[in-house]
Motif scaffolding. Structure first.
Motif, PDB file in Angstrom:
ATOM      1  N   GLU A  86       2.509  -1.129   9.175  1.00 60.63           N
ATOM      2  CA  GLU A  86       2.658  -2.741   9.493  1.00 60.63           C
ATOM      3  C   GLU A  86       1.411  -3.310   9.645  1.00 60.63           C
ATOM      4  OE1 GLU A  86       5.831  -3.608  10.311  1.00 60.63           O
ATOM      5  OE2 GLU A  86       6.742  -1.702  10.038  1.00 60.63           O
ATOM      6  N   LEU A  87       1.737  -4.683   9.369  1.00 62.36           N
ATOM      7  CA  LEU A  87       0.579  -5.696   9.377  1.00 62.36           C
ATOM      8  C   LEU A  87       0.257  -5.942  10.809  1.00 62.36           C
ATOM      9  CD1 LEU A  87       1.836  -8.489   6.879  1.00 62.36           C
ATOM     10  CD2 LEU A  87      -0.093  -6.923   6.532  1.00 62.36           C
ATOM     11  N   ARG A  88      -1.262  -6.307  10.869  1.00 59.23           N
ATOM     12  CA  ARG A  88      -1.951  -6.328  12.245  1.00 59.23           C
ATOM     13  C   ARG A  88      -1.118  -7.279  12.978  1.00 59.23           C
ATOM     14  NH1 ARG A  88      -7.426  -5.410  13.549  1.00 59.23           N
ATOM     15  NH2 ARG A  88      -7.841  -5.843  15.617  1.00 59.23           N
ATOM     16  N   GLN A  89      -0.743  -8.812  12.613  1.00 62.33           N
ATOM     17  CA  GLN A  89      -0.030  -9.518  13.216  1.00 62.33           C
ATOM     18  C   GLN A  89       1.295  -9.128  13.876  1.00 62.33           C
ATOM     19  OE1 GLN A  89      -1.186 -10.090  10.119  1.00 62.33           O
ATOM     20  NE2 GLN A  89       0.276 -11.188   8.835  1.00 62.33           N
ATOM     21  N   ASN A  90       2.075  -7.974  13.327  1.00 62.35           N
ATOM     22  CA  ASN A  90       3.110  -7.824  13.915  1.00 62.35           C
ATOM     23  C   ASN A  90       3.082  -6.456  14.727  1.00 62.35           C
ATOM     24  OD1 ASN A  90       4.087  -9.247  11.807  1.00 62.35           O
ATOM     25  ND2 ASN A  90       4.681  -7.592  10.493  1.00 62.35           N
ATOM     26  N   ILE A  91       1.961  -6.238  15.455  1.00 64.55           N
ATOM     27  CA  ILE A  91       1.657  -5.186  16.301  1.00 64.55           C
ATOM     28  C   ILE A  91       1.008  -5.722  17.606  1.00 64.55           C
ATOM     29  CG2 ILE A  91       0.693  -2.970  16.818  1.00 64.55           C
ATOM     30  CD1 ILE A  91       0.580  -2.533  13.851  1.00 64.55           C
ATOM     31  N   ASP A  92       1.446  -5.383  18.859  1.00 69.14           N
ATOM     32  CA  ASP A  92       0.862  -5.721  20.154  1.00 69.14           C
ATOM     33  C   ASP A  92      -0.617  -5.499  20.021  1.00 69.14           C
ATOM     34  OD1 ASP A  92       0.720  -6.576  22.832  1.00 69.14           O
ATOM     35  OD2 ASP A  92       1.242  -4.358  23.328  1.00 69.14           O
ATOM     36  N   GLN A  93      -1.483  -6.411  20.295  1.00 75.19           N
ATOM     37  CA  GLN A  93      -2.785  -6.476  20.606  1.00 75.19           C
ATOM     38  C   GLN A  93      -3.339  -5.276  21.582  1.00 75.19           C
ATOM     39  OE1 GLN A  93      -4.993  -7.822  18.503  1.00 75.19           O
ATOM     40  NE2 GLN A  93      -6.680  -6.955  19.221  1.00 75.19           N
ATOM     41  N   ALA A  94      -2.652  -4.808  22.499  1.00 73.71           N
ATOM     42  CA  ALA A  94      -3.124  -3.998  23.365  1.00 73.71           C
ATOM     43  C   ALA A  94      -2.966  -2.608  22.862  1.00 73.71           C
ATOM     44  CB  ALA A  94      -2.123  -3.826  24.717  1.00 73.71           C
ATOM     45  N   LYS A  95      -1.856  -2.199  21.951  1.00 71.16           N
ATOM     46  CA  LYS A  95      -1.762  -0.874  21.124  1.00 71.16           C
ATOM     47  C   LYS A  95      -3.010  -0.759  20.253  1.00 71.16           C
ATOM     48  CE  LYS A  95       1.844   1.000  22.915  1.00 71.16           C
ATOM     49  NZ  LYS A  95       1.875   2.042  23.752  1.00 71.16           N
ATOM     50  N   ILE A  96      -3.382  -2.073  19.627  1.00 74.07           N
ATOM     51  CA  ILE A  96      -4.307  -1.950  18.737  1.00 74.07           C
ATOM     52  C   ILE A  96      -5.784  -1.619  19.219  1.00 74.07           C
ATOM     53  CG2 ILE A  96      -5.768  -3.297  16.960  1.00 74.07           C
ATOM     54  CD1 ILE A  96      -3.241  -4.759  16.246  1.00 74.07           C
ATOM     55  N   GLU A  97      -5.920  -2.267  20.547  1.00 70.62           N
ATOM     56  CA  GLU A  97      -7.020  -1.887  21.382  1.00 70.62           C
ATOM     57  C   GLU A  97      -7.216  -0.447  21.819  1.00 70.62           C
ATOM     58  OE1 GLU A  97      -7.182  -4.957  24.134  1.00 70.62           O
ATOM     59  OE2 GLU A  97      -7.650  -6.534  22.824  1.00 70.62           O
ATOM     60  N   GLU A  98      -6.208   0.200  22.209  1.00 65.74           N
ATOM     61  CA  GLU A  98      -6.039   1.476  22.733  1.00 65.74           C
ATOM     62  C   GLU A  98      -6.406   2.333  21.368  1.00 65.74           C
ATOM     63  OE1 GLU A  98      -2.347   4.342  23.395  1.00 65.74           O
ATOM     64  OE2 GLU A  98      -2.380   2.515  24.444  1.00 65.74           O
ATOM     65  N   PHE A  99      -5.858   2.069  20.149  1.00 64.87           N
ATOM     66  CA  PHE A  99      -6.035   2.677  18.939  1.00 64.87           C
ATOM     67  C   PHE A  99      -7.852   2.822  18.842  1.00 64.87           C
ATOM     68  CE2 PHE A  99      -6.612   2.731  14.470  1.00 64.87           C
ATOM     69  CZ  PHE A  99      -6.265   4.308  14.079  1.00 64.87           C
ATOM     70  N   GLU A 100      -8.168   1.741  18.651  1.00 66.92           N
ATOM     71  CA  GLU A 100      -9.709   1.491  18.548  1.00 66.92           C
ATOM     72  C   GLU A 100     -10.440   2.100  19.463  1.00 66.92           C
ATOM     73  OE1 GLU A 100      -9.957  -2.685  18.106  1.00 66.92           O
ATOM     74  OE2 GLU A 100      -9.149  -2.771  15.887  1.00 66.92           O
ATOM     75  N   LYS A 101     -10.213   2.180  20.741  1.00 70.11           N
ATOM     76  CA  LYS A 101     -10.933   2.809  21.679  1.00 70.11           C
ATOM     77  C   LYS A 101     -10.739   4.391  21.444  1.00 70.11           C
ATOM     78  CE  LYS A 101     -11.043   3.760  26.741  1.00 70.11           C
ATOM     79  NZ  LYS A 101     -10.300   3.228  27.951  1.00 70.11           N
ATOM     80  N   LEU A 102      -9.723   4.797  21.312  1.00 72.88           N
ATOM     81  CA  LEU A 102      -9.604   6.406  20.739  1.00 72.88           C
ATOM     82  C   LEU A 102     -10.316   6.671  19.596  1.00 72.88           C
ATOM     83  CD1 LEU A 102      -8.022   8.871  21.540  1.00 72.88           C
ATOM     84  CD2 LEU A 102      -6.248   8.116  20.095  1.00 72.88           C
ATOM     85  N   MET A 103     -10.446   5.805  18.606  1.00 76.06           N
ATOM     86  CA  MET A 103     -10.994   6.074  17.268  1.00 76.06           C
ATOM     87  C   MET A 103     -12.714   6.179  17.473  1.00 76.06           C
ATOM     88  SD  MET A 103      -8.920   7.130  15.254  1.00 76.06           S
ATOM     89  CE  MET A 103      -9.823   7.209  13.909  1.00 76.06           C
ATOM     90  N   SER A 104     -13.240   5.221  18.624  1.00 75.78           N
ATOM     91  CA  SER A 104     -14.428   4.996  18.775  1.00 75.78           C
ATOM     92  C   SER A 104     -15.305   6.213  19.585  1.00 75.78           C
ATOM     93  CB  SER A 104     -14.854   3.639  19.372  1.00 75.78           C
ATOM     94  OG  SER A 104     -14.273   3.988  20.775  1.00 75.78           O
ATOM     95  N   ARG A 105     -14.236   7.128  20.171  1.00 75.80           N
ATOM     96  CA  ARG A 105     -14.931   8.066  20.964  1.00 75.80           C
ATOM     97  C   ARG A 105     -15.525   9.202  19.718  1.00 75.80           C
ATOM     98  NH1 ARG A 105     -10.449  11.218  24.090  1.00 75.80           N
ATOM     99  NH2 ARG A 105     -11.018  12.476  22.585  1.00 75.80           N
ATOM    100  N   GLU A 106     -16.570   9.644  20.121  1.00 74.42           N
ATOM    101  CA  GLU A 106     -17.409  10.711  19.680  1.00 74.42           C
ATOM    102  C   GLU A 106     -16.824  12.143  19.974  1.00 74.42           C
ATOM    103  OE1 GLU A 106     -19.815  10.818  17.431  1.00 74.42           O
ATOM    104  OE2 GLU A 106     -19.595   8.680  17.226  1.00 74.42           O
ATOM    105  N   PRO A 107     -16.499  12.960  19.081  1.00 78.27           N
ATOM    106  CA  PRO A 107     -16.050  14.337  19.463  1.00 78.27           C
ATOM    107  C   PRO A 107     -16.894  15.054  20.064  1.00 78.27           C
ATOM    108  CG  PRO A 107     -16.469  14.039  17.027  1.00 78.27           C
ATOM    109  CD  PRO A 107     -16.671  12.889  17.509  1.00 78.27           C
ATOM    110  N   GLU A 108     -16.317  15.777  21.118  1.00 77.87           N
ATOM    111  CA  GLU A 108     -17.336  16.709  21.937  1.00 77.87           C
ATOM    112  C   GLU A 108     -17.436  18.189  21.308  1.00 77.87           C
ATOM    113  OE1 GLU A 108     -16.191  16.557  25.898  1.00 77.87           O
ATOM    114  OE2 GLU A 108     -15.914  14.347  25.941  1.00 77.87           O
ATOM    115  N   THR A 109     -18.184  18.213  20.085  1.00 85.01           N
ATOM    116  CA  THR A 109     -18.369  19.568  19.635  1.00 85.01           C
ATOM    117  C   THR A 109     -19.906  20.013  19.631  1.00 85.01           C
ATOM    118  OG1 THR A 109     -18.879  18.437  17.376  1.00 85.01           O
ATOM    119  CG2 THR A 109     -16.776  19.086  18.017  1.00 85.01           C
ATOM    120  N   GLU A 110     -19.917  21.384  19.812  1.00 86.37           N
ATOM    121  CA  GLU A 110     -21.245  22.034  20.062  1.00 86.37           C
ATOM    122  C   GLU A 110     -21.484  22.778  19.033  1.00 86.37           C
ATOM    123  OE1 GLU A 110     -23.334  24.791  23.355  1.00 86.37           O
ATOM    124  OE2 GLU A 110     -22.424  23.030  24.000  1.00 86.37           O
ATOM    125  N   ARG A 111     -22.254  22.639  18.055  1.00 89.21           N
ATOM    126  CA  ARG A 111     -22.360  23.622  16.979  1.00 89.21           C
ATOM    127  C   ARG A 111     -23.377  24.763  17.285  1.00 89.21           C
ATOM    128  NH1 ARG A 111     -21.632  23.597  11.620  1.00 89.21           N
ATOM    129  NH2 ARG A 111     -22.891  24.584   9.949  1.00 89.21           N
TER     130      ARG A 111
END
Length: 141
Positions: A86-111
């Motif tokens: 779906e296009l950005r304008q067809n989606i609730d902005q709060a859901k987009i912000e939730e997705f971007e917040k989730l994607m910006s997290r750094e994975p907690e991995t220890e090599r």
């Protein structure tokens, strides 16, 4: 997605050359599903147009060369296979912000560093695993 469904007038339907076949197929399906009309008057679930979550995004350009962002949307009450882009304008902005917040997290991995090959030792026997299972000879190396 159901987000793009719309009501059509008789004039719009008559413009389609295959309309008679479509009506015939629709009526035959309705005849097979008679019990549905007896159970429920409203077959459209409003959850079908509510965003459950955003799973991915893709950037591209439109016909005019302008950048366009599409999001892969999982709809409420629908399976993952019915997810749509779906296009950005067809989606609730709060859901987009939730997705971007989730994607910006750094994975907690220890090599953990792998020991050098000189430190490796062949196991002579296996420990016992669940249900009395043990490693086979070739797995001990």
């Amino acid at each position: 997605s159901y987000l793009h469904c719309q009501w059509a007038s008789v004039e719009d339907l008559e413009k389609d050359k295959r309309i008679q076949q479509k009506i015939k197929r629709f009526k035959s399906k309705q005849g097979q599903n008679k019990f549905l009309s007896e159970i429920e008057d409203d077959l459209f679930n409003p959850d079908y147009v509510e965003v459950d979550r955003i799973m991915d995004f893709a950037r591209s350009t439109d016909d005019r060369g302008e950048p366009v962002t599409h999001y892969l949307v999982k709809w409420c009450s629908l399976p993952y296979e019915d997810s749509t882009w779906e296009l950005r304008q067809n989606i609730d902005q709060a859901k987009i912000e939730e997705f971007e917040k989730l994607m910006s997290r750094e994975p907690e991995t220890e090599r953990v560093e792998r020991p050098p090959a000189d430190d490796w030792k062949k196991s002579e026997s296996s420990r016992e695993y669940r249900n009395n299972n043990k490693l086979r000879e070739y797995q001990l190396e």
